[in-house]
Design an enzyme around this catalytic site. Structure first.
Site, PDB file in Angstrom:
ATOM      1  N   HIS A 236      76.961  45.432  60.289  1.00  0.00           N
ATOM      2  CA  HIS A 236      76.664  46.794  59.806  1.00  0.00           C
ATOM      3  C   HIS A 236      76.264  46.766  58.326  1.00  0.00           C
ATOM      4  CE1 HIS A 236      79.688  48.168  63.060  1.00  0.00           C
ATOM      5  NE2 HIS A 236      78.512  48.633  63.445  1.00  0.00           N
ATOM      6  N   ARG A 310      70.438  44.388  67.537  1.00  0.00           N
ATOM      7  CA  ARG A 310      70.956  43.012  67.466  1.00  0.00           C
ATOM      8  C   ARG A 310      70.224  42.077  68.405  1.00  0.00           C
ATOM      9  NH1 ARG A 310      77.044  44.861  68.161  1.00  0.00           N
ATOM     10  NH2 ARG A 310      75.865  46.034  69.686  1.00  0.00           N
ATOM     11  N   SER A 347      81.766  45.317  66.796  1.00  0.00           N
ATOM     12  CA  SER A 347      83.123  45.789  66.516  1.00  0.00           C
ATOM     13  C   SER A 347      84.040  45.434  67.676  1.00  0.00           C
ATOM     14  CB  SER A 347      83.119  47.304  66.302  1.00  0.00           C
ATOM     15  OG  SER A 347      82.267  47.624  65.234  1.00  0.00           O
TER      16      SER A 347
END
Ligand code: PNS
Length: 378
Positions: A236, A310, A347
């Site tokens: 991030h 990503r 995450s």
């Protein structure tokens, strides 16, 4: 001449002033109707019909779902004709017909229009006498800059196919269609929400060390980078850093009512983001409690949603979200930035690895690493 579609579809219109007004040909109105309908331009719109003539363009808009019409012309026969057409359709209460010389000073025209207390207009037609096209530019620019014009307003200018519009300062061309001798140019307001950002920045604390007079006077480009950030990762952080190459300001917005049950409270998530990137005056850390992301962006005066990509696996979901957001608010666009080396970090994986005692050093900001260690006691 007939209304083409909608609730008055097929109803006859008088072209009583055809000799002086050159009404828009049926096939042009038909094509224009489809273009505008596909943009959702009619639904509930207040419409301003400049050089209304018979009123056919404005009446077509009313027929297809516009809420209100203000039709302007200077020619008395045009005023009679549009009034008669509205009367025959029992639509006089939805419209106002005004006699006004649109080729006089643009400022005076704007004052007269403002005095009508109508609008803001989302659809503005202008079908001037072809030879007057160039003279229309100041009026279009002033209209676009005025409160008469909704931020997402569309302007539709009819002109000779051989003519081009003068350069406009406040409007950008978003479409051009040719039909035989005539052409339609579609225009949208250019600065739009950028103005809002400048305004909101002027009332907010300025970057450290900058005085009031040093605040930027140009339209600041800004993006909202929204997510769960449970917790923020160095992936991030990399997107935010790259985002600051593209945008002058980034609002990192933490979604609080996520369907996923978060590991960290919203306050903890904001603290970790602020610790990682909040020292940069160009970054604002905010929370995003309920409702749509596009509404949040609009409230913040920002029209770009920033997302990181990503890997191919992200693509499908992101494609859906970007198009859903575009559908919900065509004035807000999603911009993607490719992830860097941390493309495999998420995450979710970070949390899983943390629970199982994995070494996360370098993958997450220091405070995140510390908090995860505290939580899992390893
Ligand atoms: O990083 P995340 O958790 O994948 O972020 C997802 C987020 C916050 C961008 C997305 O869930 C979102 O935009 N939520 C707000 C609700 C909304 O606007 N939904 C409609 C558009 S998809």
């Amino acid at each position: 001449m007939r209304v083409i579609a909608g609730r008055f579809g097929g109803r006859r219109l008088t072209a009583g002033v055809a000799s002086v007004t050159r009404p828009t040909a049926d096939r042009v109105r038909e094509a224009l109707g489809s273009v505008l309908e596909s943009r959702g331009a009619f639904e509930g719109a207040a419409v301003l019909d400049l050089f209304a003539g018979t009123g056919a363009l404005g009446i077509e808009a009313l027929s297809r779902g516009a809420a209100r019409l203000v039709a302007i012309d200077w020619d008395r026969r045009a005023i009679e004709s549009v009034t008669e057409n509205l009367r025959s359709l029992a639509a006089t209460s939805e419209a106002r017909v005004v006699r006004l010389d649109l080729l006089k000073s643009a400022s005076r025209v704007i004052s007269r229009l403002e005095a009508l207390r109508e609008g803001p207009f989302r659809l503005i037609f202008a079908d001037p006498p072809y030879r007057e096209l160039k003279a229309l530019a100041p009026l279009l620019d002033q209209l676009a800059a005025s409160k008469l014009c909704a931020p997402d307003a569309l302007f539709v200018i009819e002109h000779a196919g051989t003519d081009a519009l003068a350069t406009l300062r406040k409007l950008v061309v978003v479409g051009r269609y040719s039909y035989g001798d005539s052409a339609l140019t579609l225009l949208a307001r250019s600065p739009q929400m950028g103005e809002g950002v400048v305004k909101s920045m002027a009332t907010e604390s300025s970057p450290a060390g900058s005085s009031k007079s040093e605040r930027p006077e140009y339209a600041v480009s800004a993006a909202v980078y929204a997510g769960s950030f449970d917790p923020i990762t160095n992936g991030h952080v990399a997107i935010i850093k790259s985002g600051l190459v593209a945008f002058e300001r980034i609002i990192v917005a933490v979604l609080t009512n996520t369907a996923k049950k978060p590991m960290f409270t919203v306050e903890e998530r904001m603290e970790m983001i602020s610790d990682a990137v909040g020292g940069d005056p160009r970054v604002e850390v905010d929370r995003f409690d309920h409702g749509l992301l596009v509404n949040y962006a609009r409230e913040k005066g920002v029209r770009i949603v920033l997302r990181g990509l990503r890997a191919v696996g992200d693509f499908e979901h992101e494609l859906q979200m970007a198009n859903m957001n575009r559908h919900l608010d065509p004035g807000i666009e999603t911009v993607f930035i490719m992830a860097n080396d941390w493309f495999y970090v998420s995450s979710t994986l970070i949390k899983e690895a943390a629970v199982l005692g994995g070494d996360l050093h370098g993958m997450v900001p220091e405070l995140v690493e510390k908090k995860l260690r505290e939580k899992f006691g390893r």
